[in-house]
Design an enzyme around this catalytic site. Structure first.
Site, short mmCIF file in Angstrom:
data_model
loop_
_atom_site.label_atom_id
_atom_site.label_comp_id
_atom_site.label_asym_id
_atom_site.label_seq_id
_atom_site.Cartn_x
_atom_site.Cartn_y
_atom_site.Cartn_z
N GLY A 16 0.85 -1.28 -0.12
CA GLY A 16 0.10 0.08 -0.04
C GLY A 16 0.72 1.14 0.01
CB SER A 17 4.20 2.03 -1.16
OG SER A 17 4.21 2.05 -2.62
CG ASN A 111 -5.18 -0.02 -11.65
OD1 ASN A 111 -4.93 -0.20 -10.52
ND2 ASN A 111 -4.65 -0.47 -12.56
CG HIS A 113 -0.55 -0.87 -15.68
ND1 HIS A 113 -0.84 -1.97 -15.37
CD2 HIS A 113 0.46 -0.67 -16.62
CE1 HIS A 113 0.06 -2.78 -15.90
NE2 HIS A 113 0.75 -2.22 -16.99
CD GLU A 183 3.38 2.67 -9.54
OE1 GLU A 183 2.47 2.42 -8.80
OE2 GLU A 183 4.13 1.65 -10.14
C1 GRF Z 1 2.10 -0.68 -7.96
O1 GRF Z 1 3.29 -0.69 -8.76
C2 GRF Z 1 0.77 -0.32 -8.60
O2 GRF Z 1 1.37 0.24 -10.21
C3 GRF Z 1 0.63 -1.69 -9.10
O3 GRF Z 1 0.78 -2.31 -7.77
C4 GRF Z 1 1.82 -1.72 -7.20
C5 GRF Z 1 1.35 -1.53 -6.13
O4 GRF Z 1 2.12 -1.27 -4.92
N1 GRF Z 1 -0.80 -1.65 -9.50
P1 GRF Z 1 1.82 -0.60 -3.45
O5 GRF Z 1 1.08 -1.69 -2.79
O6 GRF Z 1 1.20 0.72 -3.66
O7 GRF Z 1 3.30 -0.32 -2.84
#
Ligand code: GRF
Length: 199
Positions: A16-17, A111, A113, A183
């Site tokens: 959940g970063s 979402n 990605h 992200e």
């Molecule tokens: C991220 O790389 C996101 O793009 C993908 O899953 C990963 C989730 O990482 N859908 P986190 O749990 O938010 O650290």
């Protein structure tokens, strides 16, 4: 007391970063939104720990808890409706969002990605597989995409993208780290954009 904050649900399966980055940005920037619910298909995950530390309700919802997929879908829709959720943010949710939820929240599910869609998306393109495919294709850059979720994997309208370079000698893990950092900046910006678009 009523306020104009948008009521968010986040769906996670892991660390959940991205959820953490979103929550921090909401508090720091005063984004008019609040996480009401953190939902996971797993009973324990890093995202739940973070939610609990921040007083955000957690809900473990898995198909295995129900007699049929239809009951599971209905329970998920109901859980979101009773909490008055306006917008759902997927952040590392490793399950397909049930069609009944997509139908109940048209244009209201986002979402993130870890690649530049429409390339490197679709079934099987998750986690380290994405970055390995980007390197195998000899791409000069990768990045992250925030998109609207519809019935097809990774095919909904693109809200925002950001690029990162592929470096000489990159491993999938090194590229994954660079993209994940991107992200964390991109998702809050995309959330702000969506909130402005959908007053
Ligand atoms: C991220 O790389 C996101 O793009 C993908 O899953 C990963 C989730 O990482 N859908 P986190 O749990 O938010 O650290």
């Amino acid at each position: 007391m009523a306020d104009n904050k948008r009521r968010l649900a986040v769906f996670c399966s892991g660390t959940g970063s991205n959820f953490r980055a979103l929550q921090h940005a909401i508090l720091e920037r005063g984004i008019p939104a609040e996480f009401e619910l953190c939902l996971s298909n797993r009973s324990q995950c890093g995202a739940f720990e973070f939610a609990q530390e921040h007083g955000i309700e957690t809900l473990h919802l898995s198909e295995k808890q129900f007699g049929s997929y239809e009951e599971f879908e209905e329970a998920m829709v109901r859980a979101l409706m009773v909490r008055g959720i306006d917008l759902i943010l997927l952040a590392g949710y490793m399950r397909k969002v049930p069609d009944a939820v997509v139908a109940a929240f048209p244009d209201r599910i986002l979402n993130i990605h870890p690649a530049l869609l429409p390339k490197f998306g679709g079934e099987g393109m998750y986690g380290i597989h994405v970055h390995a495919a980007v390197l195998a294709a000899g791409e000069a850059e990768s990045g992250a995409t925030v998109h609207v979720v519809n019935e097809e994997y990774d095919k909904g309208r693109i809200v925002m993208q950001r690029r990162v370079p592929v470096m000489p000698g990159d491993t999938p893990e090194a590229l994954a780290d660079r993209v994940l950092e991107c992200e964390h900046a991109l998702y809050p910006d995309a959330l702000e954009k969506i909130l402005e678009e959908q007053p």
